[in-house]
Design a protein around this motif. Structure first.
Motif, PDB file in Angstrom:
ATOM      1  N   MET A   1     124.532 -32.155  75.041  1.00  9.93           N
ATOM      2  CA  MET A   1     123.280 -32.609  74.459  1.00  9.93           C
ATOM      3  C   MET A   1     122.278 -32.988  75.549  1.00  9.93           C
ATOM      4  SD  MET A   1     122.079 -33.023  71.486  1.00  9.93           S
ATOM      5  CE  MET A   1     121.035 -33.939  70.448  1.00  9.93           C
ATOM      6  N   VAL A   2     122.735 -33.727  76.568  1.00  9.32           N
ATOM      7  CA  VAL A   2     121.857 -34.131  77.656  1.00  9.32           C
ATOM      8  C   VAL A   2     121.398 -32.902  78.445  1.00  9.32           C
ATOM      9  CG1 VAL A   2     121.752 -35.437  79.810  1.00  9.32           C
ATOM     10  CG2 VAL A   2     122.926 -36.407  77.834  1.00  9.32           C
ATOM     11  N   VAL A   3     122.297 -31.934  78.610  1.00  3.43           N
ATOM     12  CA  VAL A   3     121.942 -30.707  79.332  1.00  3.43           C
ATOM     13  C   VAL A   3     120.872 -29.953  78.558  1.00  3.43           C
ATOM     14  CG1 VAL A   3     122.816 -28.489  80.167  1.00  3.43           C
ATOM     15  CG2 VAL A   3     124.200 -30.553  80.434  1.00  3.43           C
ATOM     16  N   LEU A   4     120.938 -29.956  77.249  1.00  2.00           N
ATOM     17  CA  LEU A   4     119.940 -29.283  76.432  1.00  2.00           C
ATOM     18  C   LEU A   4     118.558 -29.899  76.647  1.00  2.00           C
ATOM     19  CD1 LEU A   4     119.524 -27.097  74.281  1.00  2.00           C
ATOM     20  CD2 LEU A   4     119.856 -28.877  72.568  1.00  2.00           C
ATOM     21  N   PHE A   5     118.468 -31.224  76.667  1.00  2.00           N
ATOM     22  CA  PHE A   5     117.194 -31.887  76.927  1.00  2.00           C
ATOM     23  C   PHE A   5     116.709 -31.600  78.351  1.00  2.00           C
ATOM     24  CE2 PHE A   5     118.379 -34.983  73.464  1.00  2.00           C
ATOM     25  CZ  PHE A   5     117.413 -34.538  72.600  1.00  2.00           C
ATOM     26  N   THR A   6     117.637 -31.581  79.293  1.00  2.00           N
ATOM     27  CA  THR A   6     117.283 -31.324  80.681  1.00  2.00           C
ATOM     28  C   THR A   6     116.701 -29.923  80.849  1.00  2.00           C
ATOM     29  OG1 THR A   6     119.108 -32.767  81.358  1.00  2.00           O
ATOM     30  CG2 THR A   6     118.181 -31.327  83.035  1.00  2.00           C
ATOM     31  N   VAL A   7     117.187 -28.984  80.093  1.00  2.00           N
ATOM     32  CA  VAL A   7     116.717 -27.606  80.189  1.00  2.00           C
ATOM     33  C   VAL A   7     115.413 -27.417  79.410  1.00  2.00           C
ATOM     34  CG1 VAL A   7     117.285 -25.229  79.535  1.00  2.00           C
ATOM     35  CG2 VAL A   7     119.022 -26.672  80.585  1.00  2.00           C
ATOM     36  N   LEU A   8     115.234 -28.094  78.282  1.00  2.00           N
ATOM     37  CA  LEU A   8     114.075 -27.863  77.420  1.00  2.00           C
ATOM     38  C   LEU A   8     112.836 -28.673  77.796  1.00  2.00           C
ATOM     39  CD1 LEU A   8     115.699 -27.589  73.895  1.00  2.00           C
ATOM     40  CD2 LEU A   8     114.850 -25.767  75.355  1.00  2.00           C
ATOM     41  N   ILE A   9     113.006 -29.843  78.382  1.00  2.00           N
ATOM     42  CA  ILE A   9     111.851 -30.712  78.634  1.00  2.00           C
ATOM     43  C   ILE A   9     110.859 -30.106  79.638  1.00  2.00           C
ATOM     44  CG2 ILE A   9     111.189 -32.934  79.631  1.00  2.00           C
ATOM     45  CD1 ILE A   9     112.559 -34.023  77.386  1.00  2.00           C
ATOM     46  N   PRO A  10     111.259 -29.552  80.788  1.00  2.00           N
ATOM     47  CA  PRO A  10     110.248 -29.001  81.712  1.00  2.00           C
ATOM     48  C   PRO A  10     109.386 -27.893  81.103  1.00  2.00           C
ATOM     49  CG  PRO A  10     112.294 -29.371  82.882  1.00  2.00           C
ATOM     50  CD  PRO A  10     112.579 -29.596  81.440  1.00  2.00           C
ATOM     51  N   PRO A  11     109.941 -26.894  80.401  1.00  2.00           N
ATOM     52  CA  PRO A  11     109.057 -25.889  79.789  1.00  2.00           C
ATOM     53  C   PRO A  11     108.148 -26.474  78.713  1.00  2.00           C
ATOM     54  CG  PRO A  11     111.295 -25.038  79.893  1.00  2.00           C
ATOM     55  CD  PRO A  11     111.344 -26.477  80.289  1.00  2.00           C
ATOM     56  N   LEU A  12     108.647 -27.455  77.949  1.00  2.00           N
ATOM     57  CA  LEU A  12     107.802 -28.096  76.941  1.00  2.00           C
ATOM     58  C   LEU A  12     106.655 -28.869  77.589  1.00  2.00           C
ATOM     59  CD1 LEU A  12     110.433 -29.360  74.348  1.00  2.00           C
ATOM     60  CD2 LEU A  12     108.789 -27.506  74.082  1.00  2.00           C
ATOM     61  N   MET A  13     106.919 -29.562  78.680  1.00  2.00           N
ATOM     62  CA  MET A  13     105.869 -30.305  79.364  1.00  2.00           C
ATOM     63  C   MET A  13     104.851 -29.352  79.994  1.00  2.00           C
ATOM     64  SD  MET A  13     106.423 -33.360  78.665  1.00  2.00           S
ATOM     65  CE  MET A  13     105.231 -34.125  79.694  1.00  2.00           C
ATOM     66  N   LEU A  14     105.310 -28.217  80.511  1.00  2.00           N
ATOM     67  CA  LEU A  14     104.398 -27.223  81.045  1.00  2.00           C
ATOM     68  C   LEU A  14     103.480 -26.702  79.940  1.00  2.00           C
ATOM     69  CD1 LEU A  14     103.424 -25.399  83.336  1.00  2.00           C
ATOM     70  CD2 LEU A  14     105.245 -23.801  82.704  1.00  2.00           C
ATOM     71  N   GLY A  15     104.041 -26.463  78.770  1.00  2.00           N
ATOM     72  CA  GLY A  15     103.234 -26.026  77.630  1.00  2.00           C
ATOM     73  C   GLY A  15     102.208 -27.072  77.233  1.00  2.00           C
ATOM     74  N   VAL A  16     102.573 -28.335  77.286  1.00  2.00           N
ATOM     75  CA  VAL A  16     101.637 -29.412  76.952  1.00  2.00           C
ATOM     76  C   VAL A  16     100.497 -29.454  77.960  1.00  2.00           C
ATOM     77  CG1 VAL A  16     101.405 -31.930  76.859  1.00  2.00           C
ATOM     78  CG2 VAL A  16     103.316 -30.813  75.698  1.00  2.00           C
ATOM     79  N   VAL A  17     100.815 -29.328  79.244  1.00  2.00           N
ATOM     80  CA  VAL A  17      99.776 -29.361  80.278  1.00  2.00           C
ATOM     81  C   VAL A  17      98.833 -28.173  80.115  1.00  2.00           C
ATOM     82  CG1 VAL A  17      99.386 -29.153  82.765  1.00  2.00           C
ATOM     83  CG2 VAL A  17     101.113 -30.716  81.909  1.00  2.00           C
ATOM     84  N   LEU A  18      99.362 -26.990  79.861  1.00  2.00           N
ATOM     85  CA  LEU A  18      98.515 -25.814  79.667  1.00  2.00           C
ATOM     86  C   LEU A  18      97.643 -25.959  78.420  1.00  2.00           C
ATOM     87  CD1 LEU A  18     100.993 -22.958  80.615  1.00  2.00           C
ATOM     88  CD2 LEU A  18      99.080 -23.831  81.945  1.00  2.00           C
ATOM     89  N   ALA A  19      98.204 -26.506  77.346  1.00  2.00           N
ATOM     90  CA  ALA A  19      97.430 -26.696  76.122  1.00  2.00           C
ATOM     91  C   ALA A  19      96.308 -27.711  76.338  1.00  2.00           C
ATOM     92  CB  ALA A  19      98.353 -27.152  74.986  1.00  2.00           C
ATOM     93  N   LEU A  20      96.570 -28.768  77.085  1.00  4.98           N
ATOM     94  CA  LEU A  20      95.522 -29.750  77.379  1.00  4.98           C
ATOM     95  C   LEU A  20      94.422 -29.141  78.244  1.00  4.98           C
ATOM     96  CD1 LEU A  20      97.586 -32.997  77.999  1.00  4.98           C
ATOM     97  CD2 LEU A  20      96.025 -32.524  76.111  1.00  4.98           C
ATOM     98  N   GLY A  21      94.786 -28.255  79.151  1.00  6.28           N
ATOM     99  CA  GLY A  21      93.773 -27.573  79.962  1.00  6.28           C
ATOM    100  C   GLY A  21      92.870 -26.710  79.108  1.00  6.28           C
ATOM    101  N   ARG A  22      93.452 -25.981  78.164  1.00  3.79           N
ATOM    102  CA  ARG A  22      92.636 -25.157  77.261  1.00  3.79           C
ATOM    103  C   ARG A  22      91.750 -26.032  76.376  1.00  3.79           C
ATOM    104  NH1 ARG A  22      92.273 -19.743  78.269  1.00  3.79           N
ATOM    105  NH2 ARG A  22      94.271 -19.037  79.033  1.00  3.79           N
ATOM    106  N   TYR A  23      92.273 -27.149  75.923  1.00  4.19           N
ATOM    107  CA  TYR A  23      91.505 -28.063  75.088  1.00  4.19           C
ATOM    108  C   TYR A  23      90.317 -28.624  75.871  1.00  4.19           C
ATOM    109  CZ  TYR A  23      90.531 -32.046  72.031  1.00  4.19           C
ATOM    110  OH  TYR A  23      89.927 -32.958  71.211  1.00  4.19           O
ATOM    111  N   GLU A  24      90.541 -28.932  77.163  1.00  2.00           N
ATOM    112  CA  GLU A  24      89.468 -29.450  77.999  1.00  2.00           C
ATOM    113  C   GLU A  24      88.381 -28.391  78.182  1.00  2.00           C
ATOM    114  OE1 GLU A  24      88.960 -31.404  82.444  1.00  2.00           O
ATOM    115  OE2 GLU A  24      90.729 -30.219  81.975  1.00  2.00           O
ATOM    116  N   GLU A  25      88.762 -27.124  78.355  1.00  2.00           N
ATOM    117  CA  GLU A  25      87.775 -26.056  78.498  1.00  2.00           C
ATOM    118  C   GLU A  25      86.925 -25.913  77.243  1.00  2.00           C
ATOM    119  OE1 GLU A  25      89.843 -22.508  79.507  1.00  2.00           O
ATOM    120  OE2 GLU A  25      90.347 -23.196  81.520  1.00  2.00           O
ATOM    121  N   LEU A  26      87.512 -26.154  76.091  1.00  2.00           N
ATOM    122  CA  LEU A  26      86.757 -26.058  74.847  1.00  2.00           C
ATOM    123  C   LEU A  26      85.773 -27.222  74.692  1.00  2.00           C
ATOM    124  CD1 LEU A  26      89.529 -24.933  72.333  1.00  2.00           C
ATOM    125  CD2 LEU A  26      87.610 -23.585  73.174  1.00  2.00           C
TER     126      LEU A  26
END
Length: 66
Positions: A1-26
């Protein structure tokens, strides 16, 4: 379970940062490009031409001709 979070959190955070960048451009307006050419530059008097070849001497003031 901990390994699953360790693997999923970095790509999810990258997606959040990219989405915030697009939101800022708008939200923020795009910067207008600077005009090009010699007429776009502001006219600034050259102090070297006013002061002479060696500048003002002792007791002399820089001429204020604009």
């Amino acid at each position: 379970m901990v390994v699953l979070f360790t693997v999923l959190i970095p790509p999810l955070m990258l997606g959040v940062v990219l989405a915030l960048g697009r939101y800022e451009e708008l939200l923020l307006p795009a910067a207008e490009p600077a005009p090009e050419g010699p007429e776009a530059a502001p006219a600034v008097p050259d102090a070297r031409k006013q002061a002479g070849p060696r500048g003002p001497g002792p007791g002399e003031e820089l001429s204020s001709a604009a």
